[in-house]
Design a protein around this motif. Structure first.
Motif, PDB file in Angstrom:
ATOM      1  N   SER A  52       0.520  -3.495  -2.406  1.00 14.70           N
ATOM      2  CA  SER A  52       1.576  -4.472  -2.057  1.00 14.70           C
ATOM      3  C   SER A  52       1.273  -5.728  -1.564  1.00 14.70           C
ATOM      4  CB  SER A  52       2.242  -3.766  -0.788  1.00 14.70           C
ATOM      5  OG  SER A  52       1.420  -3.698   0.041  1.00 14.70           O
ATOM      6  N   THR A 237       6.091  -5.504  -0.048  1.00 21.36           N
ATOM      7  CA  THR A 237       6.152  -4.749  -1.393  1.00 21.36           C
ATOM      8  C   THR A 237       6.026  -5.965  -2.680  1.00 21.36           C
ATOM      9  OG1 THR A 237       7.409  -3.274  -2.610  1.00 21.36           O
ATOM     10  CG2 THR A 237       8.591  -4.959  -1.338  1.00 21.36           C
ATOM     11  N   GLU A 257      15.965  -2.784   2.074  1.00 25.86           N
ATOM     12  CA  GLU A 257      16.300  -1.593   1.412  1.00 25.86           C
ATOM     13  C   GLU A 257      15.122  -0.908   1.090  1.00 25.86           C
ATOM     14  OE1 GLU A 257      17.653   0.147  -3.012  1.00 25.86           O
ATOM     15  OE2 GLU A 257      18.029  -1.907  -2.370  1.00 25.86           O
ATOM     16  N   TYR A 258      13.846  -1.773   0.945  1.00 30.81           N
ATOM     17  CA  TYR A 258      12.537  -1.202   0.868  1.00 30.81           C
ATOM     18  C   TYR A 258      12.082  -0.517   2.194  1.00 30.81           C
ATOM     19  CZ  TYR A 258       7.457  -0.691   0.198  1.00 30.81           C
ATOM     20  OH  TYR A 258       6.233  -0.392   0.078  1.00 30.81           O
TER      21      TYR A 258
END
Length: 537
Positions: A52, A237, A257-258
């Protein structure tokens, strides 16, 4: 956790930082436009999966990335009004290790194996403070006491390999704190440690932070650690920082959302339904593995290291036995004895055959029915063999099928673990850690074993990848009905797959019985400590 003032000016600011690695004409952008602040006295956690960009970002702050290939196309890192990216090496040395300290992920790799504890910590004092002789020795002793090394004088002449994992990490912390830095960067400081040692190290960092007023940048993928120890969190990310918030707000109301996917990736699920009256696939009675201690000119045996001491258990067909315990508890030695890789005493019955009575040639046909998946999915796969050859190796050794049949089985095994059969011509370095572990599982199941030994199969993986692998293992067990011997120090993972649990400490079995009973009504104080450390970080 102490509150931190939110209106104070930042101690360090990362502003629109981008990082690229250039090799020849190829340019790889690892970090894109990342911005965050570190406030005095706070713990800021940078979280995300492997790749990431979180560790690269942390290394960029102190410019520990390889100079020849690293580019900073945008951004700055401001500390006390200075852009650290623009400093000369001489200027940077006055900041790095002095005002900004760093703890690395793997202390055994980070520490010099040829230097004693005293020399390694003393070097920091000599380089940055010009301190030597008795003054340096006294300061080293003070630091070792500060980080909780018992009887520090006896450890001054110790080398890294003579220390436990927790002690090595404490030495790393002592080195990082030697010059009383303003900022401490802790890059995955507990990943390689057992749960009880992990809790001790994190509590130590928290106590030292409060005592010294440090700011801590914590790099981790363990959200349990973040929730317990961080004031604020940044989520990364694919090289981008997608969310920054207070820890409480991020866990209660994640915006991205991640972030929601990360929070949902904690180990979950239950063991597959298994017949409680199923017969045993393996029975172990009074197993002992004692290593002699030899001394003197004639090497007389003066005692024994009791690595495994009078351990008994059963593994039923279709069941999973979880073996838990800290490093040094005897887990690995136990597995080596079961696989006839080390000498042992006691009875080991596998498929109604006494392994102790068999020689290596007689054991060999049984090996295809008892396979193993190792902890490190990269180290356990040959880099010189294609994935297809790696998976087919067992078939070749045991003379199963012709080339066409072997290829058919390889394709079926890859698809069964969720990988395309077209990938069989690639090599291990072309896969992610989770994919490599799936390949290792495929190699084990292609021989249709009765028992698969899983030796810390998830410890090198991110939480989301762990969850995927555990789902795969449960589905395979449900489909094929084979038994697992699941070895781990992560009780959260063990709880999702084990029907029975064996707790080891210093070679002895402290508890053994149904998993639900041990997790909810542990009888031994040590088991209660393990469970508390795992579930109440």
């Amino acid at each position: 956790m102490e509150r931190v003032a939110v209106n104070q000016p930042p101690l360090l600011t990362v502003d629109s930082l981008s990082i690229q690695f250039q090799q020849g004409a190829e340019i790889n952008t690892a970090v894109q436009e990342v911005s965050f602040e570190l406030r005095r006295g706070e713990t800021f956690a940078l979280v995300g999966e492997s790749g990431s960009g979180k560790s690269v970002t942390a290394l960029a702050i102190t410019r520990l990335l390889p100079k020849s290939i690293t580019r900073f196309p945008s951004g700055q890192v401001l500390y006390t009004g200075q852009n650290l990216l623009a400093l000369s090496e001489a200027q940077l040395r006055r900041v790095r290790g002095n005002r900004i300290g760093m703890i690395f992920q793997e202390p055994l790799t980070a520490l010099n194996p040829l230097h004693t504890v005293e020399k390694q910590i003393g070097e920091v004092l000599r380089v940055h403070r010009g301190m030597g002789g008795r003054a340096a020795r006294d300061r080293v002793l003070e630091l070792l006491g500060l980080v909780g090394i018992p009887d520090p004088e006896t450890r001054l002449k110790s080398y890294p390999h003579q220390l436990s994992g927790g002690q090595r990490q404490r030495v790393m912390i002592a080195m990082a704190l030697a010059n009383e830095p303003d900022i401490l960067i802790a890059d995955e400081p507990t990943t390689a440690l057992d749960v009880t040692i992990q809790k001790q190290v994190l509590n130590l960092l928290q106590e030292l932070q409060q005592k010294l007023g440090m700011t801590v940048l914590l790099i981790t993928h363990d959200l349990g650690v973040v929730r317990r120890y961080a004031h604020r969190v940044g989520v990364m990310t694919q090289g981008r920082l997608v969310e920054v918030n207070t820890t409480e707000a991020l866990f209660s109301q994640p915006r991205h959302e991640y972030t929601r996917a990360l929070l949902a990736a904690e180990p979950s699920g239950e063991p597959v339904t298994a017949d409680p009256a199923a017969g045993p696939v393996m029975e172990v009675d009074h197993l002992k593995v004692w290593f002699p201690i030899k001394r003197g000119v004639f090497r007389h045996t003066v005692g024994h290291i009791k690595a495994v001491d009078d351990v008994s258990f059963r593994i039923r067909r279709g069941h999973t036995l979880g073996i838990v315990g800290e490093s040094g508890s005897g887990k690995t030695t136990l597995v080596q004895a079961l696989l006839k890789l080390t000498e042992s005493r006691g009875r080991i019955r596998f498929l109604d055959q006494d392994l102790a009575a068999l020689n290596q040639a007689q054991v060999r046909p049984l090996r295809k029915r008892m396979q193993i998946v190792f902890q490190d999915p990269f180290g356990s796969l040959s880099p010189r063999m294609s994935v297809g050859d790696i998976i087919a190796e067992g078939l070749v050794i045991h003379g199963i099928g012709d080339a066409r049949e072997q290829e058919r089985r390889v394709c079926a095994a890859l698809e069964e673990v969720g990988l395309s059969a077209d990938l069989r011509h690639r090599f291990p370095h072309e896969f992610s850690g989770g994919q490599r572990q799936r390949i290792a599982v495929a190699r084990a199941l292609i021989l249709e074993p009765e028992l698969i030994v899983l030796d810390e199969p998830t410890s090198a993986l991110d939480r989301s990848i762990q969850a995927q692998l555990m789902d795969l293992l449960r589905s395979l067990q449900q489909r094929h009905g084979f038994s697992y011997l699941f070895i781990s120090h992560d009780l959260k993972v063990v709880k999702t797959i084990a029907h029975e649990v064996l707790v080891l400490k210093e070679g002895k079995a402290l508890e053994y019985g149904p998993a639900l009973e041990i997790f909810h009504q542990p009888r031994h104080d040590y088991t209660r400590e393990l469970i508390d450390s795992a579930f109440n970080l």
